[in-house]
Motif scaffolding. Structure first.
Motif, PDB file in Angstrom:
ATOM      1  N   LEU A 124      81.891  91.666  59.263  1.00 47.64           N
ATOM      2  CA  LEU A 124      80.872  91.210  60.632  1.00 47.64           C
ATOM      3  C   LEU A 124      81.700  91.695  61.655  1.00 47.64           C
ATOM      4  O   LEU A 124      82.771  91.378  62.135  1.00 47.64           O
ATOM      5  N   VAL A 125      81.207  92.499  62.518  1.00 46.73           N
ATOM      6  CA  VAL A 125      81.741  93.401  63.558  1.00 46.73           C
ATOM      7  C   VAL A 125      80.714  93.210  64.850  1.00 46.73           C
ATOM      8  O   VAL A 125      79.604  93.113  64.721  1.00 46.73           O
ATOM      9  N   ASP A 126      81.290  93.301  65.861  1.00 42.54           N
ATOM     10  CA  ASP A 126      80.642  93.437  67.294  1.00 42.54           C
ATOM     11  C   ASP A 126      79.765  94.803  67.441  1.00 42.54           C
ATOM     12  O   ASP A 126      78.460  94.925  67.625  1.00 42.54           O
ATOM     13  N   THR A 127      80.563  95.875  67.103  1.00 38.70           N
ATOM     14  CA  THR A 127      80.110  97.284  67.050  1.00 38.70           C
ATOM     15  C   THR A 127      80.468  97.880  65.664  1.00 38.70           C
ATOM     16  O   THR A 127      81.592  97.732  65.517  1.00 38.70           O
ATOM     17  N   GLY A 129      81.869 100.890  63.321  1.00 37.71           N
ATOM     18  CA  GLY A 129      82.556 101.931  63.439  1.00 37.71           C
ATOM     19  C   GLY A 129      84.178 101.996  63.368  1.00 37.71           C
ATOM     20  O   GLY A 129      84.777 102.919  63.074  1.00 37.71           O
ATOM     21  N   ALA A 130      84.586 100.821  63.074  1.00 36.16           N
ATOM     22  CA  ALA A 130      86.025 100.598  62.948  1.00 36.16           C
ATOM     23  C   ALA A 130      86.346 101.242  61.615  1.00 36.16           C
ATOM     24  O   ALA A 130      87.416 101.857  61.332  1.00 36.16           O
ATOM     25  N   PHE A 131      85.196 100.864  60.657  1.00 38.47           N
ATOM     26  CA  PHE A 131      85.117 101.326  59.079  1.00 38.47           C
ATOM     27  C   PHE A 131      84.823 102.757  59.327  1.00 38.47           C
ATOM     28  O   PHE A 131      83.916 103.131  59.766  1.00 38.47           O
ATOM     29  N   ALA A 132      85.596 103.753  58.699  1.00 38.57           N
ATOM     30  CA  ALA A 132      85.331 105.076  58.809  1.00 38.57           C
ATOM     31  C   ALA A 132      84.075 105.329  57.998  1.00 38.57           C
ATOM     32  O   ALA A 132      83.757 104.849  57.014  1.00 38.57           O
ATOM     33  N   LEU A 133      83.037 105.998  58.820  1.00 37.43           N
ATOM     34  CA  LEU A 133      81.710 106.308  58.323  1.00 37.43           C
ATOM     35  C   LEU A 133      81.626 107.048  57.271  1.00 37.43           C
ATOM     36  O   LEU A 133      81.965 108.472  57.256  1.00 37.43           O
ATOM     37  N   PRO A 134      81.259 106.736  56.004  1.00 35.08           N
ATOM     38  CA  PRO A 134      81.100 107.857  54.873  1.00 35.08           C
ATOM     39  C   PRO A 134      79.691 108.554  55.127  1.00 35.08           C
ATOM     40  O   PRO A 134      78.755 108.220  55.291  1.00 35.08           O
ATOM     41  N   ILE A 135      80.039 109.911  55.097  1.00 30.48           N
ATOM     42  CA  ILE A 135      79.089 110.800  55.038  1.00 30.48           C
ATOM     43  C   ILE A 135      79.009 111.711  53.734  1.00 30.48           C
ATOM     44  O   ILE A 135      80.059 112.518  53.519  1.00 30.48           O
ATOM     45  N   GLU A 136      77.904 111.595  53.024  1.00 29.98           N
ATOM     46  CA  GLU A 136      77.889 112.268  51.522  1.00 29.98           C
ATOM     47  C   GLU A 136      77.278 113.689  51.974  1.00 29.98           C
ATOM     48  O   GLU A 136      76.362 113.917  52.799  1.00 29.98           O
ATOM     49  N   VAL A 137      77.917 114.827  51.547  1.00 22.14           N
ATOM     50  CA  VAL A 137      77.921 115.828  51.678  1.00 22.14           C
ATOM     51  C   VAL A 137      77.790 117.055  50.670  1.00 22.14           C
ATOM     52  O   VAL A 137      78.477 116.584  49.671  1.00 22.14           O
ATOM     53  N   GLY A 186      85.727 105.179  65.144  1.00 22.65           N
ATOM     54  CA  GLY A 186      86.346 104.122  65.913  1.00 22.65           C
ATOM     55  C   GLY A 186      85.149 103.199  66.439  1.00 22.65           C
ATOM     56  O   GLY A 186      85.401 101.966  66.329  1.00 22.65           O
ATOM     57  N   ARG A 187      84.184 103.614  67.209  1.00 20.93           N
ATOM     58  CA  ARG A 187      83.251 102.744  67.850  1.00 20.93           C
ATOM     59  C   ARG A 187      81.790 103.635  67.676  1.00 20.93           C
ATOM     60  O   ARG A 187      81.797 104.680  68.219  1.00 20.93           O
ATOM     61  N   ILE A 188      80.775 103.081  67.161  1.00 20.90           N
ATOM     62  CA  ILE A 188      79.506 103.952  67.234  1.00 20.90           C
ATOM     63  C   ILE A 188      78.530 103.044  68.217  1.00 20.90           C
ATOM     64  O   ILE A 188      77.752 102.255  67.724  1.00 20.90           O
TER      65      ILE A 188
END
Ligand SMILES: O=C[C@H](O)[C@H](O)[C@H](O)COP(=O)(O)O
Length: 232
Positions: A124-127, A129-137, A186-188
């Motif tokens: 549970l987070v406020d914002t 982005g601390a977890f690196a966003l996985p982008i499938e390419v 970091g933050r999104i």
């Protein structure tokens, strides 16, 4: 209570939403696997459900434990999907894909009337982005796709390392034969804007931002499980 016990608590609470006759989307990851174990016990006791797995890994566990499976083409409309997440915010926006299953997870969740997210409270987070966003390419044109991701991120004031995910024997490959770029922003602050910008890049197959998908989050902490409802 350790992290595994919290995952089990969340999975137990989610099981209360499963009714006999349901067509279920079954998530991927360590939390979803606790759900599969509990579901399998209920199935052994007579509960009638059919599941659509969101990964080969989940499919193997379901087969091993006797949870009946169908493909999404056989069951194209599902009643409920239960899945884990890497991050959850108060609006039930999610980051998913730490286990590489985000594409099938998103397709299955979108085919479901309802999605319930289960997690321990560390997610549970406020914002986001601390977890690196996985982008499938797509593997074709990786360098161009990476540059395009950097550009859209820059337009939104985001920066950070874009790392091509590795597995033991080279580049990580998803069940769909794609690669994953983990974006450490970091933050999104504007997840909706980032989501639509990423969707506009041809080489991006899908990304791990799940917005307006989860109806409920069951978050377990040492005191037990609590439910967060999406306000929409
Ligand atoms: O690709 C994997 C999934 O999105 C998982 O649901 C997510 O990574 C959470 O996994 P876990 O429950 O193991 O933390």
């Amino acid at each position: 209570m350790d992290a595994r016990e919290m995952k089990i608590k969340a999975a137990e609470a989610a099981l209360a939403h499963v009714e006999s006759g349901m067509r279920l989307g079954i998530g991927t990851g360590s939390t979803a696997e606790e759900f599969v174990r509990l579901l399998a016990e209920k199935v052994a006791g007579g509960l009638k459900v059919e599941g659509v797995p969101t990964s080969e890994r989940t499919a193997r566990l379901c087969v091993e434990l006797g949870v009946p499976l169908k493909s999404l083409d056989e069951l194209p409309a599902l009643d409920l999907t239960i899945d884990g997440a890497d991050e959850v915010d108060a609006a039930l926006r999610l980051i998913k894909g730490g286990g590489g299953a985000l594409l099938r997870e998103k397709i299955v969740a979108a085919a479901s009337e309802r999605m319930i997210v289960i997690a321990d409270e560390s997610k549970l987070v406020d914002t986001l982005g601390a977890f690196a966003l996985p982008i499938e390419v797509n593997p074709f044109g990786l360098v161009s796709t990476r540059i395009a991701i950097e550009k859209v991120a820059g337009r939104l004031g985001l920066s950070g390392e874009l790392r091509l995910r590795q597995s033991g024997d080279g580049d990580f490959t998803t069940d769909g034969g794609h690669h994953i770029i983990d974006a450490s922003f970091g933050r999104i602050p504007d997840a909706e804007a980032l989501s639509s910008e990423l969707n506009s890049i041809p080489g991006v197959v899908e990304h791990g931002l799940f917005i307006n998908m989860a109806a409920l989050a069951i978050i377990a902490g040492p005191a037990g499980a609590r439910t967060l409802q999406a306000n929409r």
